[in-house]
Design a protein around this motif. Structure first.
Motif, PDB file in Angstrom:
ATOM      1  N   ALA A  90       9.929   2.291 -10.081  1.00 23.50           N
ATOM      2  CA  ALA A  90      10.694   2.612  -8.875  1.00 23.50           C
ATOM      3  C   ALA A  90       9.927   2.227  -7.616  1.00 23.50           C
ATOM      4  N   ALA A  91       8.626   2.487  -7.598  1.00 23.87           N
ATOM      5  CA  ALA A  91       7.811   2.142  -6.427  1.00 23.87           C
ATOM      6  C   ALA A  91       7.748   0.631  -6.244  1.00 23.87           C
ATOM      7  N   ALA A  92       7.575  -0.103  -7.341  1.00 23.02           N
ATOM      8  CA  ALA A  92       7.512  -1.561  -7.255  1.00 23.02           C
ATOM      9  C   ALA A  92       8.853  -2.138  -6.808  1.00 23.02           C
ATOM     10  N   ASP A  93       9.945  -1.566  -7.308  1.00 22.88           N
ATOM     11  CA  ASP A  93      11.273  -2.036  -6.905  1.00 22.88           C
ATOM     12  C   ASP A  93      11.488  -1.811  -5.410  1.00 22.88           C
ATOM     13  N   TRP A  94      11.069  -0.628  -4.916  1.00 24.33           N
ATOM     14  CA  TRP A  94      11.214  -0.366  -3.477  1.00 24.33           C
ATOM     15  C   TRP A  94      10.379  -1.347  -2.662  1.00 24.33           C
ATOM     16  N   ARG A  95       9.136  -1.573  -3.086  1.00 29.37           N
ATOM     17  CA  ARG A  95       8.271  -2.515  -2.368  1.00 29.37           C
ATOM     18  C   ARG A  95       8.904  -3.894  -2.293  1.00 29.37           C
ATOM     19  N   ASP A  96       9.431  -4.359  -3.415  1.00 22.64           N
ATOM     20  CA  ASP A  96      10.018  -5.699  -3.449  1.00 22.64           C
ATOM     21  C   ASP A  96      11.257  -5.784  -2.566  1.00 22.64           C
ATOM     22  N   ARG A  97      12.110  -4.761  -2.617  1.00 24.98           N
ATOM     23  CA  ARG A  97      13.316  -4.770  -1.776  1.00 24.98           C
ATOM     24  C   ARG A  97      12.950  -4.674  -0.304  1.00 24.98           C
ATOM     25  N   ALA A  98      11.994  -3.800   0.010  1.00 25.30           N
ATOM     26  CA  ALA A  98      11.580  -3.636   1.401  1.00 25.30           C
ATOM     27  C   ALA A  98      10.954  -4.914   1.938  1.00 25.30           C
ATOM     28  N   SER A  99      10.117  -5.559   1.134  1.00 28.44           N
ATOM     29  CA  SER A  99       9.463  -6.797   1.568  1.00 28.44           C
ATOM     30  C   SER A  99      10.485  -7.903   1.799  1.00 28.44           C
ATOM     31  N   TYR A 122       0.826  -1.210   0.000  1.00 21.43           N
ATOM     32  CA  TYR A 122       0.000   0.000   0.000  1.00 21.43           C
ATOM     33  C   TYR A 122       0.858   1.257   0.000  1.00 21.43           C
ATOM     34  N   ALA A 123       1.964   1.235   0.747  1.00 20.99           N
ATOM     35  CA  ALA A 123       2.840   2.410   0.807  1.00 20.99           C
ATOM     36  C   ALA A 123       3.391   2.736  -0.578  1.00 20.99           C
ATOM     37  N   ALA A 124       3.791   1.720  -1.322  1.00 20.27           N
ATOM     38  CA  ALA A 124       4.304   1.942  -2.669  1.00 20.27           C
ATOM     39  C   ALA A 124       3.208   2.503  -3.583  1.00 20.27           C
ATOM     40  N   SER A 125       2.011   1.929  -3.496  1.00 15.48           N
ATOM     41  CA  SER A 125       0.898   2.393  -4.331  1.00 15.48           C
ATOM     42  C   SER A 125       0.481   3.810  -3.969  1.00 15.48           C
ATOM     43  N   ALA A 126       0.513   4.131  -2.678  1.00  9.94           N
ATOM     44  CA  ALA A 126       0.149   5.480  -2.245  1.00  9.94           C
ATOM     45  C   ALA A 126       1.143   6.510  -2.776  1.00  9.94           C
ATOM     46  N   ALA A 127       2.418   6.131  -2.862  1.00  9.64           N
ATOM     47  CA  ALA A 127       3.422   7.046  -3.396  1.00  9.64           C
ATOM     48  C   ALA A 127       3.139   7.359  -4.869  1.00  9.64           C
ATOM     49  N   ILE A 128       2.754   6.343  -5.621  1.00 12.58           N
ATOM     50  CA  ILE A 128       2.393   6.557  -7.028  1.00 12.58           C
ATOM     51  C   ILE A 128       1.178   7.474  -7.123  1.00 12.58           C
ATOM     52  N   GLU A 129       0.182   7.228  -6.268  1.00 15.64           N
ATOM     53  CA  GLU A 129      -1.043   8.035  -6.287  1.00 15.64           C
ATOM     54  C   GLU A 129      -0.741   9.505  -5.977  1.00 15.64           C
ATOM     55  N   ARG A 130       0.127   9.745  -4.986  1.00 15.63           N
ATOM     56  CA  ARG A 130       0.485  11.131  -4.647  1.00 15.63           C
ATOM     57  C   ARG A 130       1.197  11.808  -5.813  1.00 15.63           C
ATOM     58  N   PHE A 131       2.096  11.085  -6.475  1.00 16.38           N
ATOM     59  CA  PHE A 131       2.810  11.658  -7.616  1.00 16.38           C
ATOM     60  C   PHE A 131       1.833  12.015  -8.728  1.00 16.38           C
ATOM     61  N   THR A 132       0.899  11.117  -9.001  1.00 13.02           N
ATOM     62  CA  THR A 132      -0.095  11.355 -10.049  1.00 13.02           C
ATOM     63  C   THR A 132      -0.968  12.557  -9.719  1.00 13.02           C
ATOM     64  N   THR A 133      -1.397  12.645  -8.458  1.00 16.14           N
ATOM     65  CA  THR A 133      -2.240  13.767  -8.039  1.00 16.14           C
ATOM     66  C   THR A 133      -1.499  15.091  -8.182  1.00 16.14           C
ATOM     67  N   ARG A 134      -0.206  15.084  -7.872  1.00 15.72           N
ATOM     68  CA  ARG A 134       0.576  16.324  -7.911  1.00 15.72           C
ATOM     69  C   ARG A 134       0.929  16.750  -9.326  1.00 15.72           C
ATOM     70  N   THR A 135       1.213  15.790 -10.209  1.00 18.35           N
ATOM     71  CA  THR A 135       1.724  16.122 -11.540  1.00 18.35           C
ATOM     72  C   THR A 135       0.721  15.885 -12.662  1.00 18.35           C
ATOM     73  N   GLY A 136      -0.322  15.090 -12.395  1.00 18.17           N
ATOM     74  CA  GLY A 136      -1.292  14.785 -13.431  1.00 18.17           C
ATOM     75  C   GLY A 136      -0.840  13.721 -14.398  1.00 18.17           C
ATOM     76  N   GLU A 137       0.263  13.028 -14.090  1.00 19.67           N
ATOM     77  CA  GLU A 137       0.740  11.956 -14.957  1.00 19.67           C
ATOM     78  C   GLU A 137       1.350  10.842 -14.115  1.00 19.67           C
ATOM     79  N   THR A 138       1.477   9.673 -14.720  1.00 18.60           N
ATOM     80  CA  THR A 138       2.045   8.522 -14.014  1.00 18.60           C
ATOM     81  C   THR A 138       3.099   7.875 -14.902  1.00 18.60           C
ATOM     82  N   PRO A 139       4.316   8.410 -14.920  1.00 16.11           N
ATOM     83  CA  PRO A 139       5.371   7.842 -15.767  1.00 16.11           C
ATOM     84  C   PRO A 139       5.703   6.407 -15.363  1.00 16.11           C
TER      85      PRO A 139
END
Length: 252
Positions: free
Chosen positions: A175-184, A152-169
């Motif tokens: 990067a979010a998925a890689d962090w989630r996998d390493r953290a897990s 959820y933390a990784a997904s929330a980071a993507i959502e915040r970026f999208t809300t702020r910039t209007g895009e989801t590169p």
């Protein structure tokens, strides 16, 4: 939340479960051996909960659209795979101990203290009856809760970026998925190094039981998001699909 805290969190979680397993004469807190009946009961409860959520998803499918509709349709198509996975886990040989656990374990229950963590709020899942919150269970239930929270933390980071910039590169999603996998992975490695030792022959069984609790948590999240935050529904749906996909690609 510091991005590199997952290993320390795994250590402290393992130490927490070692403390819960401390020998005591108080029957309310004494560890008990997990039985075949325990695993069958846990599996049956997860089976009932998933079937209820599947029925809800089916009835609401026509009200969904876009990516959410596509993901939910894929999950509904995977209904038999979920059933088979639960059935397989229900035959897991009993191992280890059941103890009192945290019961509502996620990142919101962790305070950061410099480079360490403090675990708080031990009242269990507020929506469940007190008697159920006091029941002993597998510590892997807490582990599953934290792994879902990292997702959820990784997904929330993507959502915040999208809300702020209007895009989801794609680079942000990757990067979010890689962090989630390493953290897990870091969390799990540190946890099993600090938690009560599991015999090598029980590790595969432990993975199955962890998957059972991951399924239970993700389907609970699906129900919650469906009722309260439909825009977040893709997060736990992807979690279930990912769990099934990992099983298909894992070596035999």
């Amino acid at each position: 939340f510091p991005l590199d805290i997952a290993v320390r969190l795994g250590e402290r979680t393992g130490e927490l479960h070692r403390a819960f397993a401390t020998t005591t004469s108080d029957p309310s807190f004494a560890a008990e051996a997990v039985t075949k009946e325990d695993i069958e009961l846990w599996s049956e409860k997860v089976r009932e909960e998933t079937e209820h959520v599947f029925s809800q998803l089916q009835s609401r499918l026509t009200s969904l659209s876009g990516e959410t509709e596509e993901l939910v349709s894929r999950l509904l198509d995977a209904r038999d795979a979920v059933r088979e996975k639960i059935e397989s886990i229900s035959r897991t040989p009993p191992f280890g101990a059941k103890t009192r656990i945290h019961g509502d374990y996620h990142l919101g229950q962790v305070l950061i203290a410099q480079d360490d963590v403090v675990i708080v709020d031990f009242e269990g899942e507020p929506s469940r009856p007190l008697a159920e919150r006091r029941e002993k269970s597998s510590p892997l239930r807490d582990v599953a809760g934290m792994l879902r929270s990292l997702d959820y933390a990784a997904s929330a980071a993507i959502e915040r970026f999208t809300t702020r910039t209007g895009e989801t590169p794609e680079r942000i999603v990757t990067a979010a998925a890689d962090w989630r996998d390493r953290a897990s992975q870091g969390f799990l490695q540190a946890y099993f190094a600090a938690a009560p030792k599991m015999a090598p022959r029980a590790r595969k069984a432990g993975r199955g039981l962890l998957d059972l609790f991951l399924l239970q948590k993700a389907f609970y999240e699906i129900h919650y998001e469906m009722m309260n935050r439909p825009a977040w529904l893709p997060i736990p749906v992807r979690g279930v699909l990912g769990l099934l996909r990992n099983e298909e690609t894992s070596p035999s």
